[in-house]
Design a protein around this motif. Sequence first.
Motif, PDB file in Angstrom:
ATOM      1  N   VAL A  96       0.877  -1.177   0.000  1.00 55.71           N
ATOM      2  CA  VAL A  96       0.000   0.000   0.000  1.00 55.71           C
ATOM      3  C   VAL A  96       0.918   1.232   0.000  1.00 55.71           C
ATOM      4  O   VAL A  96       1.789   1.341   0.868  1.00 55.71           O
ATOM      5  N   HIS A  97       0.747   2.108  -0.969  1.00 51.55           N
ATOM      6  CA  HIS A  97       1.704   3.208  -1.134  1.00 51.55           C
ATOM      7  C   HIS A  97       1.012   4.466  -1.654  1.00 51.55           C
ATOM      8  O   HIS A  97      -0.096   4.409  -2.176  1.00 51.55           O
ATOM      9  N   ASP A  98       1.709   5.583  -1.517  1.00 55.41           N
ATOM     10  CA  ASP A  98       1.215   6.830  -2.102  1.00 55.41           C
ATOM     11  C   ASP A  98       2.146   7.268  -3.227  1.00 55.41           C
ATOM     12  O   ASP A  98       3.136   6.582  -3.537  1.00 55.41           O
ATOM     13  N   HIS A  99       1.826   8.411  -3.845  1.00 51.42           N
ATOM     14  CA  HIS A  99       2.576   8.895  -5.017  1.00 51.42           C
ATOM     15  C   HIS A  99       3.050  10.333  -4.868  1.00 51.42           C
ATOM     16  O   HIS A  99       4.022  10.720  -5.477  1.00 51.42           O
ATOM     17  N   LEU A 100       2.284  11.114  -4.101  1.00 49.94           N
ATOM     18  CA  LEU A 100       2.641  12.498  -3.772  1.00 49.94           C
ATOM     19  C   LEU A 100       2.681  13.433  -4.975  1.00 49.94           C
ATOM     20  O   LEU A 100       3.347  14.473  -4.954  1.00 49.94           O
ATOM     21  N   ILE A 147      -3.568   6.960  -2.121  1.00 48.85           N
ATOM     22  CA  ILE A 147      -3.023   5.769  -1.447  1.00 48.85           C
ATOM     23  C   ILE A 147      -3.727   4.543  -2.010  1.00 48.85           C
ATOM     24  O   ILE A 147      -4.959   4.444  -1.959  1.00 48.85           O
ATOM     25  N   HIS A 148      -2.945   3.629  -2.547  1.00 52.50           N
ATOM     26  CA  HIS A 148      -3.581   2.432  -3.102  1.00 52.50           C
ATOM     27  C   HIS A 148      -2.634   1.237  -3.106  1.00 52.50           C
ATOM     28  O   HIS A 148      -1.463   1.348  -2.742  1.00 52.50           O
ATOM     29  N   ARG A 149      -3.207   0.126  -3.513  1.00 55.59           N
ATOM     30  CA  ARG A 149      -2.443  -1.111  -3.703  1.00 55.59           C
ATOM     31  C   ARG A 149      -3.013  -1.756  -4.956  1.00 55.59           C
ATOM     32  O   ARG A 149      -4.238  -1.751  -5.157  1.00 55.59           O
ATOM     33  N   ILE A 161       0.775   1.629 -17.173  1.00 62.57           N
ATOM     34  CA  ILE A 161       1.551   2.789 -17.596  1.00 62.57           C
ATOM     35  C   ILE A 161       1.203   3.957 -16.673  1.00 62.57           C
ATOM     36  O   ILE A 161       0.025   4.228 -16.424  1.00 62.57           O
ATOM     37  N   HIS A 162       2.236   4.609 -16.183  1.00 57.34           N
ATOM     38  CA  HIS A 162       2.074   5.689 -15.209  1.00 57.34           C
ATOM     39  C   HIS A 162       2.672   6.978 -15.761  1.00 57.34           C
ATOM     40  O   HIS A 162       3.831   6.988 -16.174  1.00 57.34           O
ATOM     41  N   LEU A 163       1.883   8.003 -15.726  1.00 59.44           N
ATOM     42  CA  LEU A 163       2.373   9.345 -16.014  1.00 59.44           C
ATOM     43  C   LEU A 163       2.147  10.170 -14.762  1.00 59.44           C
ATOM     44  O   LEU A 163       1.003  10.360 -14.344  1.00 59.44           O
TER      45      LEU A 163
HETATM   46 FE   FE2 Z   1       0.718   3.279  -7.394  1.00 58.62          FE
END
Ligand code: FE2
Length: 202
Positions: A96-100, A147-149, A161-163
């Motif tokens: 479980v993490h965030d990105h900020l 915040i997600h997993r 894919i993440h931008l």
């Molecule tokens: Fe993520």
Amino acid sequence: MEGDEYVLDAPVVRAFIATVRDAIGVGTSPADAIARIRPGFADLLADAEWLPAVYQEPAAESGMGGGIGQWLLYRAGDGSLSLFSLVVPPGTETPVHDHLAWGLVGLYRGTQDEEIFAHDGNALRLTERRALRPGDFYALMPPRDDIHRVRTTSSETSVSIHLLTNDTGCVWRHAYDPESGDVRPFRSGYVNVDCDPAPPGV
Ligand SMILES: [Fe+2]
């Protein structure tokens, strides 16, 4: 832009990043910029040709754990933008993490379940769970829904894919124990590039 790194130097990537820069330049807010980026991001997810197989491979040694590969494709020299793939083997889940930072995340291959959490006192509360198929994408807009997993539900490895509007792999962010709410500093890194070393004396 000065210092930009096109790790995957392909016309599709350069054209997409150009549209993103335009959208951020003329967008009146993150939500407005996201609305402008959406069509190009959907095209990227629908194009089966542009992402080389190497960036769709899991990674044994990985900051995310579980063989999860985080491959940098592009990042801005000033740390204000990054494009990367996240490769999650079958049955594996991220912490479980965030990105900020705000941005867009979409599925390119395989299927995933995503669980979204919100702070609830000292703990985290599951607020939403959604199933994702190739072509599905969503916006991250901190502090909401940051915040997600994610967990791969397909028998094949999933690739998303993440931008994001930071150098996500290299910034210190947070990983959470969803039951206890315990937080730890978390830097995922990238499989294929290093993060800058800390300045001398730090
Ligand atoms: Fe993520």
